[in-house]
Design a protein around this motif. Sequence first.
Motif, PDB file in Angstrom:
ATOM      1  N   TRP A 503       0.912  -1.350   0.033  1.00 49.05           N
ATOM      2  CA  TRP A 503       0.146  -0.071   0.008  1.00 49.05           C
ATOM      3  C   TRP A 503       0.793   1.180  -0.221  1.00 49.05           C
ATOM      4  O   TRP A 503       0.455   2.546   0.021  1.00 49.05           O
ATOM      5  CB  TRP A 503      -1.022  -0.077   1.309  1.00 49.05           C
ATOM      6  CG  TRP A 503      -1.731  -1.062   1.250  1.00 49.05           C
ATOM      7  CD1 TRP A 503      -1.900  -2.266   2.344  1.00 49.05           C
ATOM      8  CD2 TRP A 503      -2.792  -1.216   0.445  1.00 49.05           C
ATOM      9  NE1 TRP A 503      -3.094  -2.926   1.831  1.00 49.05           N
ATOM     10  CE2 TRP A 503      -3.559  -2.489   0.703  1.00 49.05           C
ATOM     11  CE3 TRP A 503      -3.236  -0.728  -0.791  1.00 49.05           C
ATOM     12  CZ2 TRP A 503      -4.560  -3.110  -0.146  1.00 49.05           C
ATOM     13  CZ3 TRP A 503      -4.479  -1.126  -1.553  1.00 49.05           C
ATOM     14  CH2 TRP A 503      -4.996  -2.299  -1.194  1.00 49.05           C
ATOM     15  N   GLY A 504       1.985   1.183   0.101  1.00 53.72           N
ATOM     16  CA  GLY A 504       3.054   2.281   0.145  1.00 53.72           C
ATOM     17  C   GLY A 504       2.875   3.055   1.382  1.00 53.72           C
ATOM     18  O   GLY A 504       3.049   4.459   1.389  1.00 53.72           O
ATOM     19  N   ILE A 505       2.600   2.554   2.609  1.00 49.83           N
ATOM     20  CA  ILE A 505       2.246   3.286   3.836  1.00 49.83           C
ATOM     21  C   ILE A 505       3.649   3.682   4.501  1.00 49.83           C
ATOM     22  O   ILE A 505       4.375   3.131   4.612  1.00 49.83           O
ATOM     23  CB  ILE A 505       1.753   2.325   4.688  1.00 49.83           C
ATOM     24  CG1 ILE A 505       0.190   1.772   4.323  1.00 49.83           C
ATOM     25  CG2 ILE A 505       1.634   2.975   6.037  1.00 49.83           C
ATOM     26  CD1 ILE A 505      -0.375   0.716   5.225  1.00 49.83           C
ATOM     27  N   THR A 506       3.676   4.904   4.518  1.00 51.27           N
ATOM     28  CA  THR A 506       4.995   5.510   5.366  1.00 51.27           C
ATOM     29  C   THR A 506       4.660   6.580   6.198  1.00 51.27           C
ATOM     30  O   THR A 506       3.579   7.199   5.950  1.00 51.27           O
ATOM     31  CB  THR A 506       6.255   5.847   4.215  1.00 51.27           C
ATOM     32  OG1 THR A 506       7.286   6.304   4.834  1.00 51.27           O
ATOM     33  CG2 THR A 506       5.682   6.886   3.221  1.00 51.27           C
ATOM     34  N   ASN A 507       5.626   7.116   7.023  1.00 50.93           N
ATOM     35  CA  ASN A 507       5.611   8.343   7.659  1.00 50.93           C
ATOM     36  C   ASN A 507       6.703   8.878   7.939  1.00 50.93           C
ATOM     37  O   ASN A 507       7.826   8.526   7.661  1.00 50.93           O
ATOM     38  CB  ASN A 507       4.976   7.882   9.205  1.00 50.93           C
ATOM     39  CG  ASN A 507       3.448   7.190   9.144  1.00 50.93           C
ATOM     40  OD1 ASN A 507       3.246   6.204   8.889  1.00 50.93           O
ATOM     41  ND2 ASN A 507       2.695   8.089   9.539  1.00 50.93           N
ATOM     42  N   ASP A 508       6.736  10.261   8.143  1.00 47.77           N
ATOM     43  CA  ASP A 508       7.969  10.978   8.505  1.00 47.77           C
ATOM     44  C   ASP A 508       8.689  10.437   9.723  1.00 47.77           C
ATOM     45  O   ASP A 508       8.302   9.675  10.414  1.00 47.77           O
ATOM     46  CB  ASP A 508       7.419  12.290   8.746  1.00 47.77           C
ATOM     47  CG  ASP A 508       6.762  13.209   7.687  1.00 47.77           C
ATOM     48  OD1 ASP A 508       6.747  12.783   6.686  1.00 47.77           O
ATOM     49  OD2 ASP A 508       6.448  14.583   8.138  1.00 47.77           O
ATOM     50  N   LEU A 509       9.908  10.678   9.515  1.00 44.67           N
ATOM     51  CA  LEU A 509      11.007  10.225  10.696  1.00 44.67           C
ATOM     52  C   LEU A 509      10.444  11.052  11.961  1.00 44.67           C
ATOM     53  O   LEU A 509      10.177  12.370  11.553  1.00 44.67           O
ATOM     54  CB  LEU A 509      12.195  10.587  10.201  1.00 44.67           C
ATOM     55  CG  LEU A 509      12.931   9.813   8.824  1.00 44.67           C
ATOM     56  CD1 LEU A 509      14.464  10.326   8.532  1.00 44.67           C
ATOM     57  CD2 LEU A 509      13.015   8.291   9.274  1.00 44.67           C
ATOM     58  N   VAL A 510      10.574  10.556  13.002  1.00 44.67           N
ATOM     59  CA  VAL A 510      10.235  11.381  14.099  1.00 44.67           C
ATOM     60  C   VAL A 510      11.508  11.439  15.118  1.00 44.67           C
ATOM     61  O   VAL A 510      12.214  10.225  15.613  1.00 44.67           O
ATOM     62  CB  VAL A 510       9.065  10.828  15.225  1.00 44.67           C
ATOM     63  CG1 VAL A 510       8.881  11.474  16.267  1.00 44.67           C
ATOM     64  CG2 VAL A 510       7.790  10.750  14.145  1.00 44.67           C
ATOM     65  N   LEU A 511      12.284  12.385  15.150  1.00 44.64           N
ATOM     66  CA  LEU A 511      13.490  12.737  15.984  1.00 44.64           C
ATOM     67  C   LEU A 511      13.272  12.626  17.386  1.00 44.64           C
ATOM     68  O   LEU A 511      12.490  13.447  17.913  1.00 44.64           O
ATOM     69  CB  LEU A 511      14.406  13.624  15.344  1.00 44.64           C
ATOM     70  CG  LEU A 511      14.591  13.852  13.858  1.00 44.64           C
ATOM     71  CD1 LEU A 511      15.347  14.930  13.317  1.00 44.64           C
ATOM     72  CD2 LEU A 511      15.619  12.482  13.436  1.00 44.64           C
ATOM     73  N   PHE A 512      14.269  12.242  18.185  1.00 46.86           N
ATOM     74  CA  PHE A 512      14.462  12.089  19.503  1.00 46.86           C
ATOM     75  C   PHE A 512      15.291  13.250  19.823  1.00 46.86           C
ATOM     76  O   PHE A 512      16.434  13.072  19.615  1.00 46.86           O
ATOM     77  CB  PHE A 512      14.989  10.788  20.203  1.00 46.86           C
ATOM     78  CG  PHE A 512      15.182  11.054  21.693  1.00 46.86           C
ATOM     79  CD1 PHE A 512      13.942  11.368  22.520  1.00 46.86           C
ATOM     80  CD2 PHE A 512      16.367  10.317  22.282  1.00 46.86           C
ATOM     81  CE1 PHE A 512      14.157  11.594  23.681  1.00 46.86           C
ATOM     82  CE2 PHE A 512      16.503  10.346  23.419  1.00 46.86           C
ATOM     83  CZ  PHE A 512      15.484  10.871  24.206  1.00 46.86           C
ATOM     84  N   ASN A 513      14.689  14.242  20.505  1.00 48.79           N
ATOM     85  CA  ASN A 513      15.598  15.433  20.598  1.00 48.79           C
ATOM     86  C   ASN A 513      15.600  16.012  22.144  1.00 48.79           C
ATOM     87  O   ASN A 513      14.601  16.625  22.321  1.00 48.79           O
ATOM     88  CB  ASN A 513      15.249  16.687  19.710  1.00 48.79           C
ATOM     89  CG  ASN A 513      15.896  17.993  19.767  1.00 48.79           C
ATOM     90  OD1 ASN A 513      17.033  17.881  20.588  1.00 48.79           O
ATOM     91  ND2 ASN A 513      15.318  18.977  19.465  1.00 48.79           N
TER      92      ASN A 513
END
Length: 518
Positions: A503-513
């Motif tokens: 399905w091409g499911i993807t999400n943005d990277l979520v950075l630990f800051n």
Amino acid sequence: MHPPKPTVQVPRMIRMRAGDNVAIIANDRGLPAGARIADGPTLLEAIPQGHKVALLDIPEGGAIIRYGVVIGHATRPLPAGSWIYEAVMRMPPAPSLDDLPICTAPAPVLEPLAGHTFQGYRNADGSVGTRNVLAIAMTVQCVAGVADIALHRIRRELLPRYPNVDGVVALRHGYGCGVAIDAPGASIPVKTLRHIAQNPNFGGEVMLVSLGCEKLQPERLLPERFKDRGATHPDLVRLQDERHVGFGSMIDDILAMAEIHLERLNQRRRETCPASELVVGVQCGGSDAFSGATANPAVGHAADLLVRAGATVMFSEVTEVRDGIDQLTARAATPEVARDLIREMAWYDDYLQRGQADRSANTTPGNKRGGLSNIVEKAMGSIVKSGSTPIRGVVPPGERAKDKGLLYAATPAGDFVCGTLQLAAGMNVHIFTTGRGTPYGLAEVPVIKVATRSDLARRWHDLMDIDAGRIAAGEASIEELGQELFEHILEVASGRKTWAEHWGITNDLVLFNPGPVT
């Protein structure tokens, strides 16, 4: 003609350890009051699926035991057959980080597994990819909109001409400017982005889009590649450069650079690689009371098989293993590993104290609807996906894994921040278990989704890859499903698509800051 009689389900429960005084209801729709469980109590009230039933009379203040661990104390007398849920139990304090057992758990005797292979992409740095992907890295969130438009055009106009390339991904994130980039802790998101750009699935073919004025300059993000040539590097498009006259010239530059990289990637071919080249990240999200009874134990068995085959397996989520720290330090391969584990848990304790929060905030409304009463119970079910082998190392946030075997990658418990940090650690296959259901996906690596319940697997038949609910139904053992998952991992690593990829499911990277912003 008479209508068919409704199927009557035999009342079923799952008890994790012989000494437990609670069990979970296994039936799809739960059980009504008066239901009699074989070798168990008669229910005094209706109990939903996955929720706990008292097997014995539990006095006020008495211990409530699941997984052989005290997960709470009764706030009132609980007769056998009672529904055990959050409101009738008091959570115990977190275990102390002092005087923990160190390297005391006997290592299981497991014979090495030889001869298991997959078809992967060998890289110049010695790593092996399971996918052949072009990555568009970014220095700052300001360029994400431009990169997105370029990405869509690359997929539509260029990618069909390169059949050996699996895809193109933009490494979107919300970092790069408006941050105190030299503050303590601020190196973590920078290292995370740097190491993601070096993920084995990109084959070294990473191009970079920069704005020009941001704090995170190309030579800081990827010093080995950009420290000498900077803006003149052939793998860099900087939007503020004077040569860009209008929006169209920016897109044209990105597409021209992408074509060069796609040409090289298209020449790559899969080859036979030993299973020891796999770096498998395991994670759970949308967890329920079945997570620790079906999917996670099966993942744990598969993890043992992978370690026996010489592979690297990473489990994570500081938040969700803190209450089992004594189990982890006991399994540490060396005192140094145990100290590293304690260091990560101590950081979490300090983080909660600074934020004036406590660990009880971890369990979500969905976790509780799925039968998990508190973080202690959730942690016990989370840890089992690590299997039984010694913990060989700890990967700090943002770092790359260097050891083989079972590793602990220190990450928060949020699905995407955990996945992002495991990507940075070098993961090339991802295993994700879920009980409540989540359409989680990452474009950078294949994500194998394991449903804890057959009802979820049936309803989300085109999102879940493996149905671990068969364990609860008695249709498969933990070992059988773990073996099936192990073989499925090798197939996916060789190119078989997961549902998330389909399905091409993807999400943005979520950075630990953990550093401050400006």
